[in-house]
Design an enzyme around this catalytic site. Structure first.
Site, short mmCIF file in Angstrom:
data_model
loop_
_atom_site.label_atom_id
_atom_site.label_comp_id
_atom_site.label_asym_id
_atom_site.label_seq_id
_atom_site.Cartn_x
_atom_site.Cartn_y
_atom_site.Cartn_z
N SER A 201 42.67 13.55 24.84
CA SER A 201 44.38 14.34 25.18
C SER A 201 44.97 13.25 24.35
O SER A 201 45.72 12.01 24.66
CB SER A 201 43.92 12.56 27.05
OG SER A 201 44.05 11.34 26.13
N HIS B 39 39.09 13.15 30.75
CA HIS B 39 37.29 12.41 30.78
C HIS B 39 36.70 12.70 30.95
O HIS B 39 35.48 12.41 31.47
CB HIS B 39 38.15 10.69 30.29
CG HIS B 39 38.97 10.26 28.96
ND1 HIS B 39 39.50 9.61 28.86
CD2 HIS B 39 39.11 11.64 28.29
CE1 HIS B 39 40.01 9.69 27.50
NE2 HIS B 39 40.56 10.61 27.47
N GLU C 107 42.45 7.32 33.57
CA GLU C 107 42.06 6.08 33.48
C GLU C 107 41.65 5.54 35.24
O GLU C 107 43.47 4.47 34.70
CB GLU C 107 42.06 5.26 31.91
CG GLU C 107 41.70 6.19 30.99
CD GLU C 107 42.07 5.76 29.93
OE1 GLU C 107 41.59 4.38 29.81
OE2 GLU C 107 42.21 6.35 29.02
N GLU D 299 34.17 7.42 27.95
CA GLU D 299 34.10 6.04 28.45
C GLU D 299 33.19 5.35 28.74
O GLU D 299 34.15 4.31 28.63
CB GLU D 299 35.94 6.08 28.09
CG GLU D 299 36.87 6.81 27.52
CD GLU D 299 38.29 6.39 27.26
OE1 GLU D 299 38.99 5.35 27.91
OE2 GLU D 299 38.94 6.52 26.32
N ASP E 70 45.76 4.65 33.39
CA ASP E 70 46.05 5.49 32.34
C ASP E 70 46.39 6.78 32.86
O ASP E 70 45.80 7.36 33.25
CB ASP E 70 45.20 5.68 31.44
CG ASP E 70 45.98 6.39 29.83
OD1 ASP E 70 47.05 7.28 29.82
OD2 ASP E 70 45.48 6.47 29.14
N GLU F 33 49.90 3.23 31.80
CA GLU F 33 50.03 3.94 30.74
C GLU F 33 50.63 5.24 30.76
O GLU F 33 50.06 6.64 32.03
CB GLU F 33 48.60 3.31 30.21
CG GLU F 33 48.19 4.17 28.87
CD GLU F 33 47.19 4.53 27.84
OE1 GLU F 33 46.85 3.41 28.00
OE2 GLU F 33 47.02 4.95 27.02
N ASP G 224 52.07 5.12 24.38
CA ASP G 224 50.28 6.12 24.46
C ASP G 224 50.93 7.49 23.86
O ASP G 224 51.27 7.08 22.39
CB ASP G 224 48.84 5.79 25.01
CG ASP G 224 47.81 6.76 24.20
OD1 ASP G 224 48.13 7.12 23.01
OD2 ASP G 224 46.87 7.16 24.80
N LYS H 98 46.46 3.13 18.64
CA LYS H 98 45.54 3.17 18.00
C LYS H 98 45.51 3.61 16.52
O LYS H 98 46.18 5.03 16.09
CB LYS H 98 45.11 4.76 18.77
CG LYS H 98 45.26 4.92 20.05
CD LYS H 98 45.08 6.10 20.81
CE LYS H 98 44.73 5.85 22.43
NZ LYS H 98 45.24 7.46 23.55
N HIS I 163 40.53 2.11 21.78
CA HIS I 163 39.82 3.36 21.15
C HIS I 163 39.83 4.27 21.55
O HIS I 163 41.51 4.77 21.82
CB HIS I 163 37.86 2.57 22.10
CG HIS I 163 38.41 3.23 22.99
ND1 HIS I 163 37.39 3.07 24.54
CD2 HIS I 163 39.64 3.13 24.88
CE1 HIS I 163 37.22 3.36 25.24
NE2 HIS I 163 38.60 3.59 25.41
N LYS J 217 41.96 -1.59 24.75
CA LYS J 217 41.14 -0.75 26.09
C LYS J 217 39.88 -0.18 24.99
O LYS J 217 40.45 0.07 23.89
CB LYS J 217 41.91 -0.17 26.31
CG LYS J 217 42.53 0.55 27.12
CD LYS J 217 43.50 1.38 27.33
CE LYS J 217 43.00 2.46 26.80
NZ LYS J 217 44.13 4.44 27.76
O1 LIG Z 1 44.53 8.37 26.73
C1 LIG Z 1 43.66 7.23 26.55
O2 LIG Z 1 44.24 6.33 25.79
C2 LIG Z 1 42.38 7.75 25.32
C3 LIG Z 1 41.66 6.44 25.36
O3 LIG Z 1 41.40 5.74 26.31
O4 LIG Z 1 41.89 9.05 25.52
P1 LIG Z 1 41.77 9.51 24.05
O5 LIG Z 1 41.17 8.83 22.80
O6 LIG Z 1 41.01 11.26 24.43
O7 LIG Z 1 43.50 10.01 23.72
MG LIG Z 2 46.41 6.80 26.91
#
Ligand SMILES: O=C(O)[C@@H](CO)OP(=O)(O)O
Ligand SMILES: [Mg+2]
Length: 426
Positions: free
Chosen positions: A40, A153, A162, A203, A240, A285, A312, A337, A365, A388
């Site tokens: 995502s 996911h 999440e 995950e 999330d 989130e 995020d 990230k 992660h 996370k």
């Molecule tokens: O959205 C998120 O926060 C992440 C990690 O949990 O997912 P992705 O790495 O797929 O962006």
């Molecule tokens: Mg996110």
């Protein structure tokens, strides 16, 4: 002094090629680092050279990134002091010359940046968290453990991406992690008893087909209780939504692909308010889309004093977007990230900016990971207080938790632990 820089293609946890870099110093000291990747992904992330099509082994993008490491990057940083991460990153950014790292690839730059930090730590005989954080690195993060997966996911019926548990009542990291693992295993037993599948998502959280997102929350609350803990005092919940995935392209509305429900921004904010009223949720989130700045302002006005609101896709670990958010009072926390921005020094600047503005920073992660545990060290080094990193059913996630156990043991009585309540506003 950097003598050699080696790039190689390895596989990530989804079986998709990714980049690893290895640094060798003149005296033979060497370390390596690899980069993860998202599903995502935010629209404004730095650009990796990488192919993502499932079902076909596409390594073309990664091959290019690896080539850049082995040639241009190697030439640019050979002979530099490996501990001068800001200078090394600056050299790579200058070489790339683009805003979004498209020329060398954010994955090529980040792999080298992290490999340099790990090699420097080795050269100084220091653990990575100590090399990066100095004597200031002493705070263990509170896990945000994602135990139920939906959205992009997982191929199930759940829209929220999440569902995380946070052991807010635990007295140290080790205890908090054990509690989380117990709840995770209890959730598996309860889901199984009710005839749900207990296969896991990217995950590591379970990915059952449930009626709706509320049922997912109810199952988690049941698991917390059945494991002998109390929701609200021992554990809090975090979500999330990854709502940028819900933004429908034709108009301003949000369309939840699995439940097939349409919301306006205002209705989605109301939905979050209702969920926060009904359940012990302390963090949400990406509750709204990455370009819905007005919506974020409203959401922050309505819920920002009560709970943590994490950007995020909204901020993509980018200080430009974060400073816009701070000015406009959007969110009160940032998800960090490394591969969203593509270098260690820029990641550290994003954390600093957030912390100076009173925003919390959470190390995270990606859904496609590797066995690299750098983020565990970084959470301690940068005193982020939260991490996370998925569920304890997949080794690429467990590796980060296990590294944190080792760090807590090494810090001994000087570890500052979870009791400080990293998040709690309530
Ligand atoms: O959205 C998120 O926060 C992440 C990690 O949990 O997912 P992705 O790495 O797929 O962006
Ligand atoms: Mg996110």
């Amino acid at each position: 002094m950097i003598e050699n820089v080696i790039g190689r293609e390895i596989l990530d946890s989804r079986g998709i090629p990714t980049v690893e870099a290895q640094i060798v110093l003149q005296d033979g000291t060497t370390a390596r680092a690899s980069v993860p990747s998202g599903a995502s992904t935010g629209e404004f992330e730095a650009l990796e050279l990488r192919d993502q099509d499932a079902g076909r082994y596409l390594g073309k993008g990664v091959m290019k990134a690896v080539h850049h490491i082995n040639h241009e990057i190697k030439e640019a940083i050979k002979g530099m002091d490996v501990s001068d991460i800001y200078a090394i990153d600056a050299a790579m950014l200058a070489l790339d010359g683009s805003e979004d790292k498209i020329h060398l690839g954010a994955n090529a730059i980040l792999a080298v940046s992290l490999a340099c930090a790990k090699t420097a730590a080795k050269a100084y005989h220091l653990p990575l968290y100590r090399f990066i954080g100095g004597i200031n690195a002493n705070r263990m993060p509170l896990p945000m453990m994602n135990i139920l997966n939906g959205g992009a996911h997982a191929a199930n019926t759940v829209d929220i991406q999440e569902f995380m548990i946070m052991p807010i009542g635990a007295s140290d990291f080790q205890e908090g992690l054990r509690w989380c693992a117990e709840v995770f295993q209890t959730l598996k037993a309860i889901l199984k008893k009710d005839g749900h599948i207990t296969a896991v998502g990217d995950e590591g959280g379970f990915a059952p087909n449930l009626k709706n997102d509320e049922e997912a929350i109810e199952y988690i609350l049941k698991a917390i209780e059945a494991a002998g803990y109390q929701a609200g005092s021992d554990f809090a919940l975090a979500l999330d939504a990854a709502a940028s995935e819900w933004k429908s392209k034709d108009n301003d509305a949000y369309f939840l692909p699995k439940s097939k429900i349409r919301y306006t921004s205002e209705q989605l904010i109301e939905r979050w308010e209702q969920l926060v009223q009904s359940y012990p949720i302390i963090s949400i989130e990406d509750g709204l889309d990455e370009e819905d700045w007005e919506g974020w302002q409203e959401l922050t006005k309505r819920l920002g004093k009560q709970i943590q609101l994490v950007g995020d896709d909204l901020f993509v670990t980018n200080t430009k977007r974060l400073s816009k958010g701070i000015k406009q009072h959007c969110a009160n926390a940032i998800l960090i990230k490394l591969n969203q921005i593509g270098s260690l020094s820029e990641t550290m600047e994003a954390v600093k900016m957030a912390q100076e503005a009173g925003y919390r920073a959470i190390i995270s992660h990606r859904s496609g990971e590797s066995e690299d545990t750098t983020i565990a060290d970084l959470a301690v080094a940068l005193n982020t207080s939260q991490i996370k990193t998925g569920a304890p059913s997949r080794s690429e996630r467990v590796a980060k938790y296990n590294q944190l156990l080792r760090i807590e043991e090494a810090l001994g009585e000087h570890a500052i632990c979870l009791k400080e309540k990293a998040v709690a506003n309530r």
